[in-house]
Design a protein around this motif. Sequence first.
Motif, PDB file in Angstrom:
ATOM      1  N   THR A  97       1.737   0.476  14.578  1.00  0.00           N
ATOM      2  CA  THR A  97       0.814   0.286  13.462  1.00  0.00           C
ATOM      3  C   THR A  97       1.093  -1.040  12.780  1.00  0.00           C
ATOM      4  N   GLY A  98       0.054  -1.705  12.343  1.00  0.00           N
ATOM      5  CA  GLY A  98       0.230  -2.928  11.556  1.00  0.00           C
ATOM      6  C   GLY A  98      -0.847  -3.949  11.819  1.00  0.00           C
ATOM      7  N   GLU A 129      -0.584  -6.976  11.358  1.00  0.00           N
ATOM      8  CA  GLU A 129       0.019  -8.236  11.817  1.00  0.00           C
ATOM      9  C   GLU A 129       0.234  -8.267  13.329  1.00  0.00           C
ATOM     10  N   ASP A 150      -3.843  -1.112   9.920  1.00  0.00           N
ATOM     11  CA  ASP A 150      -3.496  -0.320   8.740  1.00  0.00           C
ATOM     12  C   ASP A 150      -4.760   0.156   8.032  1.00  0.00           C
ATOM     13  N   GLY A 154       4.739   1.258   9.096  1.00  0.00           N
ATOM     14  CA  GLY A 154       3.931   1.999   8.133  1.00  0.00           C
ATOM     15  C   GLY A 154       4.644   3.148   7.440  1.00  0.00           C
ATOM     16  N   ASP A 163       3.482   0.538   2.691  1.00  0.00           N
ATOM     17  CA  ASP A 163       2.277   1.051   3.335  1.00  0.00           C
ATOM     18  C   ASP A 163       2.352   2.546   3.602  1.00  0.00           C
TER      19      ASP A 163
HETATM   20 MG    MG Z   1       3.294  -2.133   8.789  1.00  0.00          MG
END
Ligand code: MG
Length: 423
Positions: free
Chosen positions: A192-193, A195, A235, A260, A265
């Motif tokens: 997850t992310g 970026e 996200d 996350g 987050d």
């Molecule tokens: Mg993250």
Amino acid sequence: MEKRDKQQSMLSVEEARDRVLRACHTLDPERVSMLDSLNRILAEDIVADVDIPPYANSAMDGYAVRASDTRGATRDVPKRLRVIGDLAAGYVADTAVTQDTALRIMTGAPLPEGADAIVRVEDTDIEGDSVNIYVSATSGQFVRPAGQDLRRGERAMERGTLIRPQELGVLAALGIETVSVGRRPRVGILATGDELVEVGEPLAPGKIRNSNSFSNFAQVVQAGGIPVLLGIARDRADELSAKIRGALDQRVDLLITSGGVSVGDFDIVKDILAAEGEIDFWRVRMKPGKPLAFGHIGNRQTVRGDHDTRRIPVIGLPGNPVSAMVSFETFLRPAILQMQGAGTLYRRTVDAVLADSIPDKDDRRHYVRVCLTYHAGQYHAHLTGDQDSGILSSMVKANALAIIPEDWREAPAGSRVEVMLLD
Ligand code: MG
Ligand code: AMP
């Protein structure tokens, strides 16, 4: 609020691991061909139905003799025996060894009737149709008795055993062509992310490549699981939901997410996982890897309208690459092994002397990346570099993790510590 505080209290590594292990049940075993059983976990006891070896046989190339006929023999005063034949492995002698006779015999050939010892060829000389014996043999020497390795009725291997090359050899020796092994869990891996970009994509400003999915992929394989790569979820609630549903459609037995779960987050992952099942966020008294999410997904209405009642355990690993790997080691490797019915869930540990002091020791259990060497009668654990939880290169140099207990306020060089071997 009170419930939330409770969820957020620090768990010990053992407590957290117990909770994870309680949710990861052993899967039903399956039968596979012996050749496919390498690195699998035996789901049945293996009992020998024959003696191994099946008959007494020679451990050496030499002569089968009656030990009593060689009594007193030396280099200077050899004993002369008449050679009555030759026996290769795979054949049975058609004559017995009688007084003052010998049968030339190869390693593995069955001991002929009448003989009770083997004299090595090095301790003899051939002379015409006789052999000079230079040593006094004792009864039973260089004879491998029937059942020396395994006796008929004996348990050769226990359920829960990891099948290595030597176990495969035993299965073959016993004539076992198929074997019951623990099913390998399908383990979904979701990063997850916002970026993250995939390995084959170019980096753009603000982006990094998704590495966790791949170190976790390899860890799953090494633990005997079947990794199912589920890609990257941004996200965003809808994307995370869709990916989690995708995991269920791929019939995973366990889902791993990374990232996350830190305070920033936290809430989106929490809300989504809670909506798709149930989830707790824990803080575990360890470093690296303090935040951890754990719960279940499943038990939902499917697109076809029927009800899917499976409850799939899900573990949310922290995003930092070393935290993700160390948390996997601590919680997921044992869980994946338990799902296969393994008898041993944990890595081997050894006692070692710290070669360097450990910086910034706090009241958590520290898993410190070290390179283990052995000299002067003991193991020495050398730090492999920066211990920041983002520094994967110090994991690359490591072959072990030194475990520094919670209650140590410092860990100076020279201390004795427990070290978990990674390979
Ligand atoms: Mg993250
Ligand atoms: P998070 O827990 O999502 O806040 O992530 C913590 C740190 O780990 C951040 O620096 C992330 O960029 C990094 N990170 C998260 N997921 C991954 C991943 N799949 N591969 C590499 N780094 C990651």
